[in-house]
Design an enzyme around this catalytic site. Structure first.
Site, PDB file in Angstrom:
ATOM      1  N   GLY A  59      18.680 -48.261  26.540  1.00 45.90           N
ATOM      2  CA  GLY A  59      18.962 -47.254  27.557  1.00 45.90           C
ATOM      3  C   GLY A  59      17.895 -46.177  27.675  1.00 45.90           C
ATOM      4  O   GLY A  59      18.136 -45.114  28.254  1.00 45.90           O
ATOM      5  N   TRP A  62      17.071 -45.150  31.342  1.00 44.10           N
ATOM      6  CA  TRP A  62      18.174 -44.383  31.933  1.00 44.10           C
ATOM      7  C   TRP A  62      18.198 -42.971  31.344  1.00 44.10           C
ATOM      8  O   TRP A  62      18.329 -41.989  32.077  1.00 44.10           O
ATOM      9  CB  TRP A  62      19.485 -45.123  31.668  1.00 44.10           C
ATOM     10  CG  TRP A  62      20.654 -44.677  32.480  1.00 44.10           C
ATOM     11  CD1 TRP A  62      20.634 -43.864  33.581  1.00 44.10           C
ATOM     12  CD2 TRP A  62      22.023 -45.028  32.263  1.00 44.10           C
ATOM     13  NE1 TRP A  62      21.908 -43.700  34.055  1.00 44.10           N
ATOM     14  CE2 TRP A  62      22.780 -44.403  33.275  1.00 44.10           C
ATOM     15  CE3 TRP A  62      22.672 -45.832  31.314  1.00 44.10           C
ATOM     16  CZ2 TRP A  62      24.170 -44.544  33.354  1.00 44.10           C
ATOM     17  CZ3 TRP A  62      24.043 -45.977  31.393  1.00 44.10           C
ATOM     18  CH2 TRP A  62      24.789 -45.338  32.410  1.00 44.10           C
ATOM     19  N   HIS A 121      10.175 -44.524  20.333  1.00 43.86           N
ATOM     20  CA  HIS A 121      11.052 -45.531  19.733  1.00 43.86           C
ATOM     21  C   HIS A 121      11.012 -45.437  18.209  1.00 43.86           C
ATOM     22  O   HIS A 121      11.582 -46.290  17.516  1.00 43.86           O
ATOM     23  CB  HIS A 121      10.628 -46.945  20.151  1.00 43.86           C
ATOM     24  CG  HIS A 121      10.969 -47.306  21.565  1.00 43.86           C
ATOM     25  ND1 HIS A 121      12.179 -47.000  22.142  1.00 43.86           N
ATOM     26  CD2 HIS A 121      10.266 -47.984  22.509  1.00 43.86           C
ATOM     27  CE1 HIS A 121      12.192 -47.466  23.391  1.00 43.86           C
ATOM     28  NE2 HIS A 121      11.048 -48.044  23.635  1.00 43.86           N
ATOM     29  N   TYR A 206      25.064 -45.963  24.960  1.00 39.29           N
ATOM     30  CA  TYR A 206      24.904 -46.541  26.298  1.00 39.29           C
ATOM     31  C   TYR A 206      26.273 -46.812  26.924  1.00 39.29           C
ATOM     32  O   TYR A 206      26.505 -46.521  28.105  1.00 39.29           O
ATOM     33  CB  TYR A 206      24.092 -47.837  26.166  1.00 39.29           C
ATOM     34  CG  TYR A 206      23.794 -48.555  27.456  1.00 39.29           C
ATOM     35  CD1 TYR A 206      22.688 -48.206  28.230  1.00 39.29           C
ATOM     36  CD2 TYR A 206      24.592 -49.609  27.897  1.00 39.29           C
ATOM     37  CE1 TYR A 206      22.405 -48.883  29.419  1.00 39.29           C
ATOM     38  CE2 TYR A 206      24.319 -50.283  29.076  1.00 39.29           C
ATOM     39  CZ  TYR A 206      23.224 -49.915  29.832  1.00 39.29           C
ATOM     40  OH  TYR A 206      22.945 -50.584  30.996  1.00 39.29           O
TER      41      TYR A 206
HETATM   42  P1  A3P Z   1      20.002 -55.015  30.470  1.00 41.34           P
HETATM   43  O1  A3P Z   1      18.808 -55.834  30.116  1.00 41.34           O
HETATM   44  O2  A3P Z   1      21.180 -55.322  29.598  1.00 41.34           O
HETATM   45  O3  A3P Z   1      20.335 -55.038  31.907  1.00 41.34           O
HETATM   46  P2  A3P Z   1      15.414 -49.682  27.915  1.00 41.34           P
HETATM   47  O4  A3P Z   1      15.325 -48.726  29.032  1.00 41.34           O
HETATM   48  O5  A3P Z   1      15.680 -49.044  26.581  1.00 41.34           O
HETATM   49  O6  A3P Z   1      14.279 -50.639  27.905  1.00 41.34           O
HETATM   50  O7  A3P Z   1      16.756 -50.526  28.177  1.00 41.34           O
HETATM   51  C1  A3P Z   1      16.817 -51.402  29.263  1.00 41.34           C
HETATM   52  C2  A3P Z   1      18.280 -51.683  29.561  1.00 41.34           C
HETATM   53  O8  A3P Z   1      18.853 -50.568  30.249  1.00 41.34           O
HETATM   54  C3  A3P Z   1      18.413 -52.868  30.478  1.00 41.34           C
HETATM   55  O9  A3P Z   1      19.655 -53.489  30.126  1.00 41.34           O
HETATM   56  C4  A3P Z   1      18.462 -52.208  31.841  1.00 41.34           C
HETATM   57  O10 A3P Z   1      19.011 -53.002  32.847  1.00 41.34           O
HETATM   58  C5  A3P Z   1      19.304 -50.993  31.530  1.00 41.34           C
HETATM   59  N1  A3P Z   1      19.120 -49.898  32.490  1.00 41.34           N
HETATM   60  C6  A3P Z   1      17.958 -49.450  33.029  1.00 41.34           C
HETATM   61  N2  A3P Z   1      18.173 -48.454  33.886  1.00 41.34           N
HETATM   62  C7  A3P Z   1      19.504 -48.246  33.905  1.00 41.34           C
HETATM   63  C8  A3P Z   1      20.359 -47.358  34.634  1.00 41.34           C
HETATM   64  N3  A3P Z   1      19.861 -46.492  35.497  1.00 41.34           N
HETATM   65  N4  A3P Z   1      21.683 -47.438  34.410  1.00 41.34           N
HETATM   66  C9  A3P Z   1      22.196 -48.318  33.551  1.00 41.34           C
HETATM   67  N5  A3P Z   1      21.446 -49.196  32.832  1.00 41.34           N
HETATM   68  C10 A3P Z   1      20.116 -49.161  33.005  1.00 41.34           C
END
Ligand code: A3P
Length: 314
Positions: A59, A62, A121, A206
């Site tokens: 997440g 996000w 990270h 998340y």
């Molecule tokens: P999924 O692959 O399960 O869809 P990070 O940002 O740490 O790389 O994590 C990526 C994950 O967060 C992905 O999960 C992505 O789709 C999800 N994600 C990215 N933007 C988001 C948002 N605005 N709301 C909810 N989930 C989001």
């Protein structure tokens, strides 16, 4: 170059596309190590800095968007059509701090307006003392059900290595030899200080963000020292932040569509790779019940007695 000897002396493992090095108890991609060392040595936080921390694929994108929208809402009203988050990928709004140090780009950090937002990270134990000691700055951490993290990680890595098997990714998470792993040590490294000093470390999940984004936006803003005022609440600003940063909204932007270039530290990763499905529970479409039970069992054992679990929301 000056880090060549240091890196060469560290235990090494290959994991899918990454060369990992064991550094201070965690498996870091080799190319993170120099930036981590310089960050540890040189970073000097401002009291109102906010470090956004996460395990990869939990997440980060996000959280960056939500924190940026909340922190910068004075300069950029969240409902404004020209908001930076409608033009830029969140990774291009909030820099990866260790990448800044790896690239010798500290001037970029100096130039950020306060409150500065940056992300990492790295586990809490690898953050510089100047961040974690009494005079340091605030830290926000987001974690996620490790089963969904594995699924997300696999899809992400497959963008660079299409023949990567899910089982290989799963196994590397289970034995800890994965970027920033072991994941349980990473999560606990933030959980413990968040319990001891909740004013300094905010611990988010998340799944909780999905369940009630608005409540968590309020928590985030308050934690950053910028609670939403009654007037802002009445104007619908919290809902505007939630909407601006929603999965559908961000995924649908031209800047986040396939072919729109690469984002932040992931120079080789396309911007659309950060927006896949955005739900909880997708693990059930990828894992056998036995795999799920095995990973749950590992996590349960590692988190036992800590007060943290992923079985239910907080
Ligand atoms: P999924 O692959 O399960 O869809 P990070 O940002 O740490 O790389 O994590 C990526 C994950 O967060 C992905 O999960 C992505 O789709 C999800 N994600 C990215 N933007 C988001 C948002 N605005 N709301 C909810 N989930 C989001």
């Amino acid at each position: 170059e000056e880090f060549g000897d240091l890196v060469a002396a560290l235990p090494r493992r290959q994991q899918s596309i990454l060369e990992l090095r064991l550094y201070q108890g965690f498996w870091l991609p080799e190319h993170w190590v120099p930036g981590t060392v310089v960050f540890q040595r040189r970073f000097s936080p401002r009291p109102d800095d906010v470090v956004l921390a996460s395990y990869p694929k939990c997440g980060t994108t996000w959280l960056k968007a939500l924190a940026f929208a909340a922190a910068a809402r004075g300069a950029y009203p969240p409902a404004a059509p020209g908001h930076p988050l409608r033009r830029l990928n969140p990774h291009d709004c909030v820099p990866f701090i260790d990448e800044i140090f790896a690239g010798g780009e500290e001037a970029k950090l100096d130039a950020l307006p306060s409150p500065r937002l940056m992300n990492t990270h790295l586990p809490y134990t690898l953050l510089p003392d100047r961040v974690t000691n009494a005079g340091g700055c605030r830290v926000v951490y987001v974690c996620r059900d490790p089963k969904d993290m594995v699924v997300s990680l696999w899809h992400f890595l497959r963008r660079a290595k299409p023949d990567l098997s899910f089982v290989e990714t799963f196994e590397s998470v289970c034995d800890g030899t994965v970027a920033a792993g072991p994941v349980w040590d990473h999560v606990l490294s933030y959980w413990r200080p968040s319990v001891a000093r909740p004013d300094r470390v905010l611990f988010l999940k998340y799944e909780d963000l999905l369940r009630d984004t608005a409540a968590n936006v309020r928590r985030l803003a308050e934690f950053m020292g910028r609670p939403f005022t009654a007037a802002e609440e009445a104007a619908g600003d919290v809902a505007a932040v939630v909407e601006l940063c929603s999965f559908d909204e961000m995924k649908g932007l031209d800047v986040n569509k396939a072919g729109s270039g690469t984002a932040g530290r992931y120079r080789a990763m396309p911007r659309d790779a950060f927006f896949r499905k955005g739900v909880a529970g997708d693990w059930a479409n990828h894992m056998t019940p036995e795999m799920a039970a095995r990973l749950d069992g590992i996590i349960r054992e590692k988190l036992q007695g800590t007060g943290l679990d992923f079985a239910q929301g907080s």
